[in-house]
Design an enzyme around this catalytic site. Structure first.
Site, PDB file in Angstrom:
ATOM      1  N   SER A  86      11.831   6.277  14.951  1.00 38.78           N
ATOM      2  CA  SER A  86      10.649   5.815  15.689  1.00 38.78           C
ATOM      3  C   SER A  86      11.088   5.485  17.108  1.00 38.78           C
ATOM      4  O   SER A  86      11.643   4.425  17.362  1.00 38.78           O
ATOM      5  CB  SER A  86      10.051   4.583  15.008  1.00 38.78           C
ATOM      6  OG  SER A  86       9.557   4.941  13.743  1.00 38.78           O
ATOM      7  N   CYS A  98       3.365   8.563   0.853  1.00 37.47           N
ATOM      8  CA  CYS A  98       3.955   7.651   1.835  1.00 37.47           C
ATOM      9  C   CYS A  98       4.106   6.288   1.159  1.00 37.47           C
ATOM     10  O   CYS A  98       3.129   5.702   0.703  1.00 37.47           O
ATOM     11  CB  CYS A  98       3.025   7.553   3.042  1.00 37.47           C
ATOM     12  SG  CYS A  98       3.528   6.330   4.250  1.00 37.47           S
ATOM     13  N   CYS A 155      -0.876   1.639   9.560  1.00 35.30           N
ATOM     14  CA  CYS A 155       0.189   1.082   8.735  1.00 35.30           C
ATOM     15  C   CYS A 155      -0.003  -0.421   8.498  1.00 35.30           C
ATOM     16  O   CYS A 155       0.012  -1.211   9.425  1.00 35.30           O
ATOM     17  CB  CYS A 155       1.478   1.314   9.522  1.00 35.30           C
ATOM     18  SG  CYS A 155       2.940   1.305   8.564  1.00 35.30           S
ATOM     19  N   CYS A 215       7.292  -4.480  15.829  1.00 28.46           N
ATOM     20  CA  CYS A 215       6.731  -3.468  16.750  1.00 28.46           C
ATOM     21  C   CYS A 215       5.314  -3.886  17.135  1.00 28.46           C
ATOM     22  O   CYS A 215       4.514  -4.260  16.272  1.00 28.46           O
ATOM     23  CB  CYS A 215       6.727  -2.081  16.107  1.00 28.46           C
ATOM     24  SG  CYS A 215       8.376  -1.512  15.679  1.00 28.46           S
ATOM     25  N   CYS A 225       1.993  -2.340  15.487  1.00 33.32           N
ATOM     26  CA  CYS A 225       1.989  -2.129  14.044  1.00 33.32           C
ATOM     27  C   CYS A 225       1.426  -3.339  13.284  1.00 33.32           C
ATOM     28  O   CYS A 225       1.830  -4.476  13.528  1.00 33.32           O
ATOM     29  CB  CYS A 225       3.412  -1.833  13.581  1.00 33.32           C
ATOM     30  SG  CYS A 225       3.536  -1.557  11.810  1.00 33.32           S
ATOM     31  N   CYS A 285       6.976  -6.697   7.165  1.00 31.51           N
ATOM     32  CA  CYS A 285       8.092  -6.157   7.944  1.00 31.51           C
ATOM     33  C   CYS A 285       8.478  -7.196   8.981  1.00 31.51           C
ATOM     34  O   CYS A 285       7.637  -7.982   9.419  1.00 31.51           O
ATOM     35  CB  CYS A 285       7.642  -4.868   8.641  1.00 31.51           C
ATOM     36  SG  CYS A 285       8.953  -4.038   9.574  1.00 31.51           S
ATOM     37  N   GLU A 288       0.817  -1.206   0.000  1.00 29.70           N
ATOM     38  CA  GLU A 288       0.000   0.000   0.000  1.00 29.70           C
ATOM     39  C   GLU A 288       0.851   1.257   0.000  1.00 29.70           C
ATOM     40  O   GLU A 288       1.992   1.254   0.469  1.00 29.70           O
ATOM     41  CB  GLU A 288      -0.955  -0.006   1.203  1.00 29.70           C
ATOM     42  CG  GLU A 288      -0.266  -0.163   2.546  1.00 29.70           C
ATOM     43  CD  GLU A 288      -1.259  -0.389   3.691  1.00 29.70           C
ATOM     44  OE1 GLU A 288      -1.829  -1.499   3.759  1.00 29.70           O
ATOM     45  OE2 GLU A 288      -1.443   0.512   4.504  1.00 29.70           O
TER      46      GLU A 288
HETATM   47  N1  SAH Z   1       9.872   0.786   9.855  1.00 26.34           N
HETATM   48  C1  SAH Z   1       9.929   2.217   9.831  1.00 26.34           C
HETATM   49  C2  SAH Z   1       8.933   2.888   8.908  1.00 26.34           C
HETATM   50  C3  SAH Z   1       7.544   2.355   8.805  1.00 26.34           C
HETATM   51  S1  SAH Z   1       6.414   2.672  10.114  1.00 26.34           S
HETATM   52  C4  SAH Z   1       9.833   2.758  11.244  1.00 26.34           C
HETATM   53  O1  SAH Z   1       9.684   1.981  12.180  1.00 26.34           O
HETATM   54  O2  SAH Z   1       9.962   3.961  11.418  1.00 26.34           O
HETATM   55  C5  SAH Z   1       6.152   4.421  10.114  1.00 26.34           C
HETATM   56  C6  SAH Z   1       5.764   4.971  11.463  1.00 26.34           C
HETATM   57  O3  SAH Z   1       4.412   4.598  11.818  1.00 26.34           O
HETATM   58  C7  SAH Z   1       6.659   4.469  12.573  1.00 26.34           C
HETATM   59  O4  SAH Z   1       6.956   5.507  13.462  1.00 26.34           O
HETATM   60  C8  SAH Z   1       5.757   3.437  13.227  1.00 26.34           C
HETATM   61  O5  SAH Z   1       6.181   3.142  14.517  1.00 26.34           O
HETATM   62  C9  SAH Z   1       4.414   4.106  13.134  1.00 26.34           C
HETATM   63  N2  SAH Z   1       3.267   3.218  13.328  1.00 26.34           N
HETATM   64  C10 SAH Z   1       3.108   1.964  12.876  1.00 26.34           C
HETATM   65  N3  SAH Z   1       1.914   1.461  13.257  1.00 26.34           N
HETATM   66  C11 SAH Z   1       1.305   2.428  13.950  1.00 26.34           C
HETATM   67  C12 SAH Z   1       0.044   2.520  14.608  1.00 26.34           C
HETATM   68  N4  SAH Z   1      -0.805   1.497  14.629  1.00 26.34           N
HETATM   69  N5  SAH Z   1      -0.253   3.689  15.222  1.00 26.34           N
HETATM   70  C13 SAH Z   1       0.601   4.734  15.199  1.00 26.34           C
HETATM   71  N6  SAH Z   1       1.806   4.707  14.612  1.00 26.34           N
HETATM   72  C14 SAH Z   1       2.151   3.558  13.995  1.00 26.34           C
END
Ligand code: SAH
Length: 373
Positions: A238, A129, A357, A140, A143, A136, A116
């Site tokens: 992050s 974006c 995400c 996290c 996520c 991934c 996406e």
């Molecule tokens: N892997 C990279 C980039 C992709 S995620 C990273 O970790 O930065 C992009 C951002 O969205 C990151 O800061 C991630 O922690 C955040 N993110 C992912 N899922 C989320 C969610 N459910 N709510 C809020 N932020 C989220």
């Protein structure tokens, strides 16, 4: 809430599996640099200016079919088709926000995987974006992208095509790119760097590196390597926690790379590039959102030459995490400001097509009845 609009993309060309197998013998022509295309032209006895024309069709005029190249003789177009394909990136669904015009694209890739990308329209221009991987593997906890692990890296050309197809679809110029979709760009280092160099080059879309943001969960050796690349991009970290303990709880990567060392790497990055960082902090109710944690975060970031982007967590159905109310996020921001740390609360785009995400992709796959791998 206003109704969202979902555009299902009609099958135009037959992109059946048999075609894909046939195509797999071919090479992605978008992977070739201008110089490499010149070599290809000379190897088949064509004039070198053809390479420039073809490169322009691919990377400026964003064509998706060799037959669109109307200043290239048909004979040459046919020869190209025998050896190459143009990056396969087929929008299969587009969700359009009726509130602010945000558009979320689900793309199908050549191997049938889906990813996406999102177009956000701001007063300062259009921002896209992009995803850097299919899935991934960083894990996290909050996520959705990481739930089924990483299927594969995207190529630089696929990342380019995520942006190209959006420009082509809307007819609007994209001025900003954020590598914040699914995937960890520093876990796909070479291709991410190649993508940044290509999209910011004069022969390509010429998007200023200052308008490109790479977001990482904090792979320290790669942050140090990136610092040496002499790029002018913005690095977003992050962070999501004010201390090692909380960070480990929500981000497994923190166990491999300690917060203190991450901060050292950020200082190194700033020294080398002079670029201020962004620290992303997804605020999760009861996990990292109390006043004490705001004060700890202020201490951690004091003198770090960056600002904090607070993102109220976007709850996903697979996890129990909740978003705090607006008032407590505002309170958290105030404490940071009072302690000398710049902070903004991220504006939510496309509220009516809201999805965290990686969630769109998961929903699309589930509806299509196919498996994730
Ligand atoms: N892997 C990279 C980039 C992709 S995620 C990273 O970790 O930065 C992009 C951002 O969205 C990151 O800061 C991630 O922690 C955040 N993110 C992912 N899922 C989320 C969610 N459910 N709510 C809020 N932020 C989220």
């Amino acid at each position: 809430m206003e109704a969202k609009e979902i555009i299902k993309i009609e099958e135009k060309n037959s992109d059946k599996i048999t075609d894909r197998i046939e195509k797999s013998k071919l090479d992605d022509i978008c992977a070739y640099s201008l110089d490499e295309l010149k070599e290809v032209m000379s190897s088949i006895g064509e004039k070198s200016f053809r390479a420039k024309q073809i490169y322009e069709w691919l990377h400026k005029r964003l064509c998706t079919d060799f037959d669109e190249m109307n200043n290239i003789p048909k004979g040459l177009r046919d020869r190209l088709k025998e050896s190459f394909y143009i990056t396969f990136m087929k929008p299969v669904e587009v969700l359009v926000s009726n509130i602010d015009g945000t558009r979320k694209y689900i793309y199908e890739l050549r191997d049938g995987n889906v990813i996406e990308a999102v177009l956000m329209r701001y007063h300062h221009g259009n921002s896209v974006c992009i995803s850097s991987q299919v899935g991934c593997r960083m894990g996290c906890r909050f996520c959705a992208s990481t739930i089924d692990g990483c299927v594969r890296n995207l190529t630089a050309e696929e990342m380019l095509a995520e942006v190209y197809r959006i420009e082509k679809d809307t007819g609007e110029r994209v001025s900003n790119v954020v590598m914040m979709g699914s995937g960890e760009p520093l876990d796909n280092y070479e291709e991410s760097i190649r993508f940044i160099k290509r999209i910011s080059s004069e022969e390509g879309l010429n998007i200023s590196q200052r308008n490109i943001t790479l977001s990482t969960c904090g792979i320290i050796p790669r942050i140090r390597e990136l610092a040496e690349e002499k790029l002018q991009i913005t690095l977003a970290i992050s962070l999501h926690a004010p201390n090692q303990h909380v960070r480990e709880e929500i981000m497994p990567i923190a166990k491999a790379y300690h917060l203190k060392e991450l901060m050292d790497a950020c200082r190194f990055y700033y020294r080398k590039t002079g670029r201020r960082m962004t620290y992303e902090y997804s605020v999760v109710k009861g996990i990292n959102d109390n006043a004490d944690e705001a004060r700890q975060l202020s201490r951690l970031l004091s003198g770090m030459h960056g600002h904090v982007n607070l993102i109220p967590v976007n709850p996903i159905k697979e996890r129990e995490y909740e978003s705090p109310d607006r008032k407590s996020v505002e309170e958290f921001r105030k404490i940071l400001e009072e302690n000398g740390v710049n902070a903004t609360i991220r504006r939510e785009m496309g509220r009516d097509i809201n999805s965290a995400c990686g969630q769109l992709r998961r929903r699309y796959i589930a509806n299509a009845g196919s498996s994730i791998d």
